[in-house]
Write a protein that holds these residues in place. Structure first.
Motif, PDB file in Angstrom:
ATOM      1  N   GLY A 124       0.816  -1.205   0.000  1.00  0.00           N
ATOM      2  CA  GLY A 124       0.000   0.000   0.000  1.00  0.00           C
ATOM      3  C   GLY A 124       0.850   1.255   0.000  1.00  0.00           C
ATOM      4  N   LYS A 125       0.557   2.170   0.911  1.00  0.00           N
ATOM      5  CA  LYS A 125       1.295   3.438   0.951  1.00  0.00           C
ATOM      6  C   LYS A 125       2.741   3.252   1.421  1.00  0.00           C
ATOM      7  CE  LYS A 125      -0.265   4.845   5.583  1.00  0.00           C
ATOM      8  NZ  LYS A 125      -0.935   5.922   6.352  1.00  0.00           N
ATOM      9  N   TYR A 126       3.061   2.075   1.983  1.00  0.00           N
ATOM     10  CA  TYR A 126       4.433   1.796   2.414  1.00  0.00           C
ATOM     11  C   TYR A 126       5.223   1.020   1.360  1.00  0.00           C
ATOM     12  CZ  TYR A 126       2.417   3.089   6.909  1.00  0.00           C
ATOM     13  OH  TYR A 126       1.780   3.772   7.916  1.00  0.00           O
ATOM     14  N   SER A 127       4.677   0.892   0.162  1.00  0.00           N
ATOM     15  CA  SER A 127       5.367   0.167  -0.913  1.00  0.00           C
ATOM     16  C   SER A 127       6.701   0.837  -1.220  1.00  0.00           C
ATOM     17  CB  SER A 127       4.503   0.140  -2.174  1.00  0.00           C
ATOM     18  OG  SER A 127       3.298  -0.550  -1.931  1.00  0.00           O
ATOM     19  N   ASN A 128       7.669   0.014  -1.634  1.00  0.00           N
ATOM     20  CA  ASN A 128       9.001   0.550  -1.878  1.00  0.00           C
ATOM     21  C   ASN A 128       9.743  -0.329  -2.874  1.00  0.00           C
ATOM     22  OD1 ASN A 128      11.194   2.263  -1.644  1.00  0.00           O
ATOM     23  ND2 ASN A 128      11.369   2.077   0.581  1.00  0.00           N
ATOM     24  N   ILE A 129      10.788   0.240  -3.474  1.00  0.00           N
ATOM     25  CA  ILE A 129      11.674  -0.493  -4.374  1.00  0.00           C
ATOM     26  C   ILE A 129      13.092  -0.246  -3.867  1.00  0.00           C
ATOM     27  CG2 ILE A 129      12.415  -0.836  -6.753  1.00  0.00           C
ATOM     28  CD1 ILE A 129       9.758   0.566  -7.591  1.00  0.00           C
ATOM     29  N   ILE A 130      13.794  -1.332  -3.513  1.00  0.00           N
ATOM     30  CA  ILE A 130      15.086  -1.205  -2.822  1.00  0.00           C
ATOM     31  C   ILE A 130      16.137  -2.025  -3.549  1.00  0.00           C
ATOM     32  CG2 ILE A 130      16.274  -1.487  -0.607  1.00  0.00           C
ATOM     33  CD1 ILE A 130      13.425  -1.589   0.691  1.00  0.00           C
ATOM     34  N   LEU A 131      17.291  -1.423  -3.803  1.00  0.00           N
ATOM     35  CA  LEU A 131      18.421  -2.135  -4.412  1.00  0.00           C
ATOM     36  C   LEU A 131      19.357  -2.601  -3.299  1.00  0.00           C
ATOM     37  CD1 LEU A 131      19.823  -3.004  -7.050  1.00  0.00           C
ATOM     38  CD2 LEU A 131      21.117  -0.855  -6.945  1.00  0.00           C
ATOM     39  N   ILE A 132      19.676  -3.921  -3.299  1.00  0.00           N
ATOM     40  CA  ILE A 132      20.485  -4.531  -2.239  1.00  0.00           C
ATOM     41  C   ILE A 132      21.720  -5.181  -2.875  1.00  0.00           C
ATOM     42  CG2 ILE A 132      20.458  -6.200  -0.330  1.00  0.00           C
ATOM     43  CD1 ILE A 132      17.348  -6.061  -0.541  1.00  0.00           C
ATOM     44  N   ASP A 133      22.867  -5.061  -2.206  1.00  0.00           N
ATOM     45  CA  ASP A 133      24.082  -5.683  -2.752  1.00  0.00           C
ATOM     46  C   ASP A 133      24.223  -7.120  -2.254  1.00  0.00           C
ATOM     47  OD1 ASP A 133      25.134  -5.613  -0.179  1.00  0.00           O
ATOM     48  OD2 ASP A 133      26.428  -3.890  -0.545  1.00  0.00           O
ATOM     49  N   GLU A 134      25.360  -7.770  -2.600  1.00  0.00           N
ATOM     50  CA  GLU A 134      25.549  -9.184  -2.262  1.00  0.00           C
ATOM     51  C   GLU A 134      25.696  -9.425  -0.768  1.00  0.00           C
ATOM     52  OE1 GLU A 134      29.646  -7.578  -3.572  1.00  0.00           O
ATOM     53  OE2 GLU A 134      27.524  -7.267  -4.017  1.00  0.00           O
TER      54      GLU A 134
END
Length: 589
Positions: A124-134
């Protein structure tokens, strides 16, 4: 939420089947809430849309072209640098949580192969897209979360990625129907069965739990008999079997007036005759179809927010100005009393002396009643008389000026309303640019572009449609285009249409030396109503007349015209089917 954990499970399988081992060819960030990842697959290019928009978060393939800003945002540049040319090697989901992990093998600056994961959280309003390393460290995120926003879970570069707190729900893939039903019936007895199931079962949306409730025929925990309980366990087990087997039925629920209102991964029976259903071959097409129009309007609203705010501020100022001027005009209408007092003082000037504050005289206008007239002690009798005549002439002049100013302010208010309406209909950034330039030309905005840049702006053509009986219909996109369409493009015996006293587009039916039919007029009137402020109303009045009867007053704002010898037709835009109207540039829906 329509996009639930089970639907994400199906979308995950779709992405794996289509794009596993695909290469990232390009990354775009059309706005602050969305990413579009272009993937080069074995079967051609695919565009993966990832949205964290509060009312429509999702991940799916898209066929639509989303307009990108002239300058890519910083996050977009970072993703291009880190993920450009990377290979998609895995797509993961934890149970039926609405979290998807896209694992890529990329090449770093030293030429070494590294693993990077794009985490898509649909909440919902807390949706997110996050890039994470190894090392599970956050590289960056679409929405950073610091201490001022949350003390439970931080999302900032260079800190460890943590999963969102897990809900106390059972995953249907790992539990039996009995486990889920037992947990559901242990909720408060007054809770509806659908809500009890929603609180017990992970990854399903309300439409699914309502469907289970509908299948059992009981809406409360308290009313569940042993037979009902066994029946519910059976339905939950069948739902599990349905998901595990990979069976699917991407379905959109549509209201009788044609507006989609919900989606599901399975067939839905609970609405009966109250809704129709449309089935799709895959979930990406379903999600694209369900959300695209809504998102397009939201994108334009965000991009045109500064223009909408400007129009709103101008409207407020004009409304206050008109209210003050109309009050002054009302006061000036009492000027005859000033002239009358001047006449009475003129007739009784022989009784007046300097220094008087008032004088009582006979009113020969009203049966010689005694009236008291205020005087200025510092003026002599003649000056007091002339003062009333002067105030009378001033009030008369003020009335004439205020009448003109109020008419001008109302015309300006009508123009700003038309600009606001065209902003609401804008479908691309180019349209917003044209409207912005129009406001610059009219003096409402300063020109932010370098000298000569505006000359290079390629203007969009009007929307073009063909009626069911073959007449070409043009619809203006904004006020300046309305002027050009009506006053320059259209010929004398073409038909001109516009909503009556409602801001909207100018619509032209090209006669092409033929007699314009009633069918073409009705369809063009429907287009005029749809492309106006009254698009959601019923029985919208639309005026129509030949172009020869339309003219533009001298000095009028763009899009403002007057017309004569018109007729009016009433149409209901939302009740009209537009399938027979062929749109060459854009479609209505």
């Amino acid at each position: 939420m329509a996009f639930d954990g089970v639907m994400m499970h199906y979308v995950k399988e779709e992405i794996k089947s289509v794009a596993l081992d695909a290469r990232v060819s390009q990354i775009h960030q059309p706005n602050r809430d969305e990413l579009v990842i272009a993937l080069r697959t074995k079967n051609g290019n695919k565009k993966l849309l990832v949205s964290s928009r509060a009312n429509s978060p999702r991940i799916c393939f898209t066929e639509h072209s989303i307009e990108n800003p002239a300058t890519p945002p910083m996050l977009c540049m970072l993703l291009r640098k880190r993920l450009g040319g990377a290979k998609l090697v895995d797509v993961r989901q934890i149970e039926l949580e609405r979290i998807m992990f896209l694992d890529f093998i990329a090449t770093n600056e030293l030429g070494d192969k590294v693993k990077l994961t794009l985490c898509v959280e649909i909440m919902g309003k807390y949706s997110n897209i996050i890039l994470i390393d190894e090392n599970d460290n956050i590289v960056d995120a679409l929405k950073r979360v610091d201490f001022t926003m949350s003390t439970q879970r931080l999302v900032l570069p260079n800190i460890k990625y943590e999963l969102p707190p897990k809900q106390d729900k059972l995953c249907i893939l790992e539990c039996s129907g009995r486990d889920i039903v037992e947990k559901a019936i242990n909720t408060p007895a007054e809770m509806r069965l659908s809500k009890a199931l929603l609180s017990a079962m992970q990854g399903v949306s309300p439409i699914i739990t309502r469907e289970l409730e509908y299948m059992v025929g009981v809406d409360s925990n308290r009313e569940l008999t042993v037979i009902d309980k066994l029946k519910l366990i059976e339905k939950v087990d069948k739902l599990k079997e349905y998901i595990v087997s990979g069976e699917k039925s991407p379905t959109m629920m549509i209201k009788p007036e044609g507006k989609p209102f919900d989606i599901s991964f399975m067939d839905i029976m609970q609405y009966g005759e109250m809704a129709s259903k449309k089935r799709f071959l895959d979930f990406s097409t379903l999600l694209d179809s369900f959300y695209y129009e809504r998102d397009k309007a939201e994108r334009m609203k965000v991009k045109g927010q500064d223009l909408l705010r400007l129009c709103s501020n101008i409207q407020d100022k004009l409304c206050r100005k008109i209210a003050v001027q109309e009050k002054e005009l009302k006061d000036s209408l009492n000027r005859d009393k000033l002239r009358k007092k001047g006449d009475l003082l003129q007739a009784n000037m022989y009784k007046m002396v300097r220094g008087q504050s008032f004088i009582d005289v006979e009113d020969y206008y009203d049966n010689n009643k005694i009236v008291r007239i205020k005087l200025s002690p510092t003026l002599n009798p003649s000056q007091n008389v002339q003062k009333y005549y002067k105030d009378y002439r001033r009030a008369k002049t003020r009335e004439e000026m205020l009448t003109v100013q109020i008419a001008k302010a109302k015309a300006e208010l009508q123009y700003i309303s038309a600009v606001q309406e065209s902003l609401g209909r804008a479908e691309s950034e180019r349209e917003l640019t044209e409207i912005r330039q129009e406001l610059v030309d009219e003096g409402y905005l300063k020109n932010r572009n370098p000298k000569g840049r505006n000359k290079a702006l390629k203007l969009l053509p009007p929307k073009e449609y063909t009626s069911s009986d073959g007449f070409t219909i043009y619809v203006g996109r904004n006020n300046k285009q309305n002027d050009k369409l009506t006053l320059k493009t259209a010929r004398n015996y073409d038909m001109w249409l516009h909503t009556k006293d409602i801001p909207g587009s100018h619509v032209i039916i090209v006669s092409d030396n033929r007699e314009i039919t009633d069918t073409a007029i009705l369809e063009a009137a429907s287009l005029a109503a749809y492309n106006s402020k009254a698009k959601e109303s019923d029985n919208v009045p639309v005026d129509y007349t030949i172009v020869k009867n339309v003219s533009k007053p001298s000095g009028a704002k763009p899009g403002m015209v007057i017309y004569v010898n018109n007729k009016t037709v009433y149409v209901t835009p939302k009740a009209v089917s537009y399938t027979h109207l062929r749109a060459h540039e854009t479609t209505l829906h």
